[in-house]
Write a protein that holds these residues in place. Structure first.
Motif, PDB file in Angstrom:
ATOM      1  N   VAL A 124       1.298  -1.424   0.126  1.00 30.43           N
ATOM      2  CA  VAL A 124      -0.125   0.140   0.094  1.00 30.43           C
ATOM      3  C   VAL A 124       1.057   1.288   0.455  1.00 30.43           C
ATOM      4  O   VAL A 124       0.335   2.420  -0.915  1.00 30.43           O
ATOM      5  CB  VAL A 124      -0.831   0.178   1.306  1.00 30.43           C
ATOM      6  CG1 VAL A 124      -1.540   1.043   1.350  1.00 30.43           C
ATOM      7  CG2 VAL A 124      -2.433  -0.929   0.606  1.00 30.43           C
ATOM      8  N   GLU A 125       1.517   0.988   0.739  1.00 23.04           N
ATOM      9  CA  GLU A 125       3.029   2.386   0.707  1.00 23.04           C
ATOM     10  C   GLU A 125       3.842   2.986  -0.605  1.00 23.04           C
ATOM     11  O   GLU A 125       3.345   3.836  -1.195  1.00 23.04           O
ATOM     12  CB  GLU A 125       4.015   2.368   2.373  1.00 23.04           C
ATOM     13  CG  GLU A 125       4.278   2.960   3.010  1.00 23.04           C
ATOM     14  CD  GLU A 125       5.459   2.254   3.514  1.00 23.04           C
ATOM     15  OE1 GLU A 125       4.910   1.854   4.835  1.00 23.04           O
ATOM     16  OE2 GLU A 125       6.519   2.547   3.395  1.00 23.04           O
ATOM     17  N   GLN A 126       3.846   1.387  -1.188  1.00 16.52           N
ATOM     18  CA  GLN A 126       4.266   2.033  -2.687  1.00 16.52           C
ATOM     19  C   GLN A 126       3.061   2.743  -3.649  1.00 16.52           C
ATOM     20  O   GLN A 126       3.783   3.393  -3.937  1.00 16.52           O
ATOM     21  CB  GLN A 126       4.655   0.023  -2.753  1.00 16.52           C
ATOM     22  CG  GLN A 126       6.247   0.072  -2.548  1.00 16.52           C
ATOM     23  CD  GLN A 126       7.173  -0.874  -3.083  1.00 16.52           C
ATOM     24  OE1 GLN A 126       6.505  -1.381  -4.632  1.00 16.52           O
ATOM     25  NE2 GLN A 126       8.411  -1.427  -2.519  1.00 16.52           N
ATOM     26  N   THR A 137       6.479   7.799   5.578  1.00 16.95           N
ATOM     27  CA  THR A 137       7.054   7.436   6.947  1.00 16.95           C
ATOM     28  C   THR A 137       7.413   6.804   7.728  1.00 16.95           C
ATOM     29  O   THR A 137       7.690   6.578   9.102  1.00 16.95           O
ATOM     30  CB  THR A 137       7.883   9.026   7.252  1.00 16.95           C
ATOM     31  OG1 THR A 137       6.341   9.675   7.975  1.00 16.95           O
ATOM     32  CG2 THR A 137       8.637  10.365   6.032  1.00 16.95           C
ATOM     33  N   GLY A 138       5.738   6.746   7.814  1.00 14.87           N
ATOM     34  CA  GLY A 138       5.105   5.568   9.449  1.00 14.87           C
ATOM     35  C   GLY A 138       3.615   5.504   8.862  1.00 14.87           C
ATOM     36  O   GLY A 138       3.188   5.969   8.296  1.00 14.87           O
TER      37      GLY A 138
ATOM     38  N   CYS B 101       0.103  14.106   5.383  1.00 19.50           N
ATOM     39  CA  CYS B 101       1.031  14.882   5.628  1.00 19.50           C
ATOM     40  C   CYS B 101       1.594  15.514   6.452  1.00 19.50           C
ATOM     41  O   CYS B 101       1.111  16.013   6.909  1.00 19.50           O
ATOM     42  CB  CYS B 101       1.296  16.046   4.279  1.00 19.50           C
ATOM     43  SG  CYS B 101       2.624  16.422   4.189  1.00 19.50           S
ATOM     44  N   THR B 102       2.744  14.817   7.202  1.00 16.72           N
ATOM     45  CA  THR B 102       2.916  15.030   8.730  1.00 16.72           C
ATOM     46  C   THR B 102       4.039  17.414   8.222  1.00 16.72           C
ATOM     47  O   THR B 102       4.010  17.951   9.327  1.00 16.72           O
ATOM     48  CB  THR B 102       3.995  14.467   9.059  1.00 16.72           C
ATOM     49  OG1 THR B 102       5.434  14.591   8.293  1.00 16.72           O
ATOM     50  CG2 THR B 102       3.504  13.456   9.857  1.00 16.72           C
ATOM     51  N   GLY B 103       4.071  17.297   6.820  1.00 17.09           N
ATOM     52  CA  GLY B 103       4.183  18.815   6.921  1.00 17.09           C
ATOM     53  C   GLY B 103       2.878  20.009   7.082  1.00 17.09           C
ATOM     54  O   GLY B 103       3.090  20.314   7.904  1.00 17.09           O
ATOM     55  N   GLN B 142      -4.136   4.077   9.757  1.00 13.76           N
ATOM     56  CA  GLN B 142      -3.532   5.489   8.641  1.00 13.76           C
ATOM     57  C   GLN B 142      -1.864   5.496   8.233  1.00 13.76           C
ATOM     58  O   GLN B 142      -1.003   4.833   8.566  1.00 13.76           O
ATOM     59  CB  GLN B 142      -3.122   6.948   9.776  1.00 13.76           C
ATOM     60  CG  GLN B 142      -4.862   7.178  10.066  1.00 13.76           C
ATOM     61  CD  GLN B 142      -4.688   7.887  11.462  1.00 13.76           C
ATOM     62  OE1 GLN B 142      -3.573   7.791  12.101  1.00 13.76           O
ATOM     63  NE2 GLN B 142      -5.948   8.261  12.025  1.00 13.76           N
ATOM     64  N   PHE B 143      -1.326   6.167   7.307  1.00 16.22           N
ATOM     65  CA  PHE B 143       0.267   6.757   6.690  1.00 16.22           C
ATOM     66  C   PHE B 143       0.232   7.922   6.930  1.00 16.22           C
ATOM     67  O   PHE B 143      -0.515   8.843   6.561  1.00 16.22           O
ATOM     68  CB  PHE B 143       0.247   5.773   5.423  1.00 16.22           C
ATOM     69  CG  PHE B 143      -0.171   4.707   5.458  1.00 16.22           C
ATOM     70  CD1 PHE B 143       1.091   3.785   4.884  1.00 16.22           C
ATOM     71  CD2 PHE B 143      -0.979   3.604   4.967  1.00 16.22           C
ATOM     72  CE1 PHE B 143       1.000   2.303   5.136  1.00 16.22           C
ATOM     73  CE2 PHE B 143      -1.248   2.580   4.655  1.00 16.22           C
ATOM     74  CZ  PHE B 143      -0.294   1.947   4.620  1.00 16.22           C
ATOM     75  N   TYR B 144       1.381   8.046   7.344  1.00 19.75           N
ATOM     76  CA  TYR B 144       2.201   9.249   7.368  1.00 19.75           C
ATOM     77  C   TYR B 144       2.956   9.628   6.736  1.00 19.75           C
ATOM     78  O   TYR B 144       4.160   8.487   6.976  1.00 19.75           O
ATOM     79  CB  TYR B 144       2.371   9.631   8.825  1.00 19.75           C
ATOM     80  CG  TYR B 144       1.637   9.856   9.770  1.00 19.75           C
ATOM     81  CD1 TYR B 144       0.938  10.729  10.263  1.00 19.75           C
ATOM     82  CD2 TYR B 144       1.107   8.320  10.410  1.00 19.75           C
ATOM     83  CE1 TYR B 144      -0.517  10.885  11.278  1.00 19.75           C
ATOM     84  CE2 TYR B 144       0.056   8.681  11.506  1.00 19.75           C
ATOM     85  CZ  TYR B 144      -0.990   9.748  11.770  1.00 19.75           C
ATOM     86  OH  TYR B 144      -1.774   9.341  12.577  1.00 19.75           O
TER      87      TYR B 144
END
Lengths: 154, 154
Positions: A124-126, A137-138, B101-103, B142-144
């Motif tokens: 999923v990340e990709q 990043t996480g 997006c952590t930014g 969740q993805f960060y």
DNA sequence: ACCTTAATGAAAATGATTTTCATTAACAAT
DNA sequence: ATTGTTAATGAAAATCATTTTCATTAAGGT
């Protein structure tokens, strides 16, 4: 006081021009010796036992620092306070996720299926990286539920 | 003002002896018409435009109510405030997860691979239920990461 | 139109976290 | 070992999201 892994973070800190202080030693000591997911205040209370001069502010400041150094992870489990965990803990399995009881707030580390989870997460990340031009990043995976004894209390 | 789906939550509310009030209509109206993940204060600000008498307290109270009724979901994306989303939103894909997006803190709803994710989640859920005697009620994935333009800003 | 009481809004309270600022102590240089 | 620089600390105050309190208002059944 905390064995052979001292040099590791010492070097890490010194490289950044950060100092090895008593509060820092004490905070890492506490994190090293717990299996729990402590909040800032809980860490403060624990550290206070051996280092009564510690200030809560200092705990917050160092947790922030340790997080951005990638030494600890910060979590939100829905109880209104942040909780922290050593990323490489001698007290814990490697990569794990969390199961939270919304009744008694206990947090269980699990690693059943984590390999499969991670495999899928990577995929999923990709896909997300590509589709949305993100540098991932996480991630967070958590399950919420009601534990056995809390179910009894309803 | 908000078309044919009124009767639905009206009935839902009345069944519980809850009243159909202006603030409630206005809050749901806002949630129905956004693609964002609004915080209580953002909802307050938005509602305030058409219903200037609204109180922030009322927003909080109703968000809590709507959450426990299963009409909205509450999220923590790490910016220190809770954010809310209609579970069945006319503005959104069905079951989706979030990429943050952590930014710049933007939140992207994605549903690529969600089916696979859910399949795995169900499997893990069963395993955890059994292993820890939990009744699982929900999950978080969740993805960060850092989005393209925020990467440029570094 | 009237009553009951759920719901509201304003203000105060709470609780977690952050900021400010004067003091202390790491540690590099002497 | 002593000193000087400045990162780090601790206490107190400030901030920010959320909750509680309480007197007032208004849904909606009668």
């Amino acid at each position: 006081m905390n064995g052979k892994n001292n040099p590791e973070w010492h070097r890490n800190f010194r490289q950044r021009g950060l100092r090895i202080t008593e509060p820092r030693k004490a905070i890492l000591e506490v994190l090293n010796n717990t299996t729990e997911h402590l909040s800032a205040e809980e860490i403060y209370t624990e550290v206070h036992k051996t280092y009564p001069n510690i200030g809560l502010t200092t705990v917050y400041r160092n947790l922030e620092l340790l997080e951005e150094m990638g030494i600890i992870a910060k979590f939100h489990f829905g109880d209104g306070r942040s909780r922290y965990e050593l990323i490489q803990s001698p007290q814990k399995p490697g990569h794990h996720h969390h199961l939270i009881c919304t009744g008694c707030k206990q947090i269980i580390d699990y690693d059943d299926f984590v390999d499969e989870e991670i495999e899928l997460l990577n995929k999923v990340e990709q896909a997300l990286s590509a589709a949305h031009n993100f540098q991932i990043t996480g991630h967070t995976i958590q399950f919420y539920g009601i534990c056995n004894s809390c179910r009894g209390n309803l």
